[in-house]
Design an enzyme around this catalytic site. Structure first.
Site, short mmCIF file in Angstrom:
data_model
loop_
_atom_site.label_atom_id
_atom_site.label_comp_id
_atom_site.label_asym_id
_atom_site.label_seq_id
_atom_site.Cartn_x
_atom_site.Cartn_y
_atom_site.Cartn_z
N CYS A 17 8.12 13.08 15.77
CA CYS A 17 7.88 12.78 14.35
C CYS A 17 8.96 13.33 13.43
O CYS A 17 9.09 12.90 12.29
CB CYS A 17 6.51 13.31 13.93
SG CYS A 17 5.13 12.58 14.84
N HIS A 43 6.20 13.96 6.10
CA HIS A 43 5.75 13.18 7.24
C HIS A 43 4.29 12.81 7.01
O HIS A 43 3.48 13.64 6.61
CB HIS A 43 5.90 14.03 8.52
CG HIS A 43 5.27 13.41 9.72
ND1 HIS A 43 5.43 12.09 10.05
CD2 HIS A 43 4.45 13.94 10.67
CE1 HIS A 43 4.76 11.82 11.16
NE2 HIS A 43 4.15 12.93 11.55
N ASN A 46 0.05 7.32 10.87
CA ASN A 46 1.18 8.13 11.35
C ASN A 46 2.13 7.24 12.13
O ASN A 46 1.82 6.80 13.24
CB ASN A 46 0.65 9.27 12.23
CG ASN A 46 1.76 10.20 12.72
OD1 ASN A 46 2.94 9.90 12.60
ND2 ASN A 46 1.37 11.32 13.30
#
Length: 326
Positions: free
Chosen positions: A112, A253, A283
């Site tokens: 990520c 994020h 996500n």
């Protein structure tokens, strides 16, 4: 010499997977998902779409915004943990699709935090004078690696791609001010896809046990993410001699709304100055920061002169930040 973000771009697949859709697939509820994550829907790539396809569309958008032709690019970096193939690189496929024949191309994997890592690498090439036009992309098709019988992970992830074009700054103040990268491999088992590499190739047993899909100890990862991102904010401010009020926007994020709110509180930022897309995108791993950044730029929220903090946390465990004087 600073690297200037000359253009941003993004791409989301057409199919929308809502929380209501997931209720029919796994034991969960809209209230359970939204209260724990803030996610209401996520995008899912079409069967014939791979990471390079999403990346190519985001790249075209960023190049158009920057006013730069693909043939003039010197380098293409793609951050992804869901490449089209083991090899060739996804970046190489994007180079082919764009006909960017002059550009070198390679992939980078930091889960990520991948976009922050890739942005940092591109920044170094600009600073050394090696390259002058760099395309940095993050693209993920995570839906291919999710166990849709595991309600702890299948509700979280979506597909998408984001991109930026880096060039040398013509204004000494504008551009990437600093980047900060971290990794702790001792915690790698907390967020992992066990099968699919040389350690455990995918075979019938791995598929039967769904070891080729994402496994996560969510509560532990949540706690560590809040802790590390808080420390990261302190570092960025201290290194650059800034105070919380000097940060105009946070582009985090998009993993979990509770983590985003915790980082905003650390910066003493009201939520209207935090770019949030997790409710609509879920996500998207490495792609989440450039997706959110592109939305904020195109909507007119982020403007020249704004001090923007990009940050991410993910598998590895990895975490990092980039401070940009927009």
């Amino acid at each position: 010499m600073r690297s200037f973000i000359a253009g941003t771009g993004s791409y989301l697949p057409e199919r929308i997977l809502t929380n209501a859709d997931l209720v029919g697939m796994v034991d969960t509820s809209d209230e359970w998902i939204t209260s724990r994550t803030g996610i209401r829907e996520r995008r899912i790539a079409a069967p014939d779409q791979a990471s390079s396809d999403l990346a190519t569309e985001a790249a075209k958008s960023a190049l158009k915004a920057a006013g730069i032709e693909a043939g003039d690019l010197d380098l293409i970096i793609v951050a992804t943990l869901t490449p089209d193939y083991m090899f060739p690189s996804t970046a190489g496929l994007v180079q082919r699709n764009l006909k960017a024949t002059k550009a070198a191309a390679f992939d980078l994997e930091a889960a990520c935090t991948g976009f922050i890592y890739a942005l940092t690498v591109g920044d170094q090439f600009i600073k050394t004078g090696k390259y002058g036009k760099i395309l940095v992309i993050a693209s993920e098709v995570l839906s291919r690696f999710i166990d849709y019988e595991d309600r702890n992970t299948c509700v979280l992830f979506g597909d998408g791609a984001g991109a930026v074009v880096l060039v040398p700054s013509e204004d000494g103040d504008r551009g990437i001010v600093s980047t900060h990268l971290y990794n702790d491999g001792s915690m790698s088992d907390l967020l992992i896809a066990p099968a699919g590499g040389s350690r455990m190739p995918v075979d019938e047993e791995a598929i039967a046990k769904r070891l080729n899909t994402v496994k996560m100890r969510g509560n532990v990862v949540f706690r560590i993410a809040v802790e590390k991102l808080s420390e990261l904010v302190d570092e960025v401010l201290e290194v650059n001699g800034l105070k919380e009020e000097d940060i105009n926007f946070l582009v985090p994020h998009q993993a979990n709304l509770r983590i985003i709110k915790a980082t905003a509180r650390k910066l003493k930022l009201p939520m209207e100055r935090v770019i949030v897309t997790v409710d609509r995108h879920g996500n998207t791993s490495a792609a989440s920061v450039p997706l959110a950044l592109d939305e904020a730029v195109r909507s007119g929220r982020i403007n020249p002169g704004d001090m923007v903090l990009l940050e991410a946390f993910g598998g590895g465990l990895t975490w990092g930040a980039a401070l940009v004087n927009w």
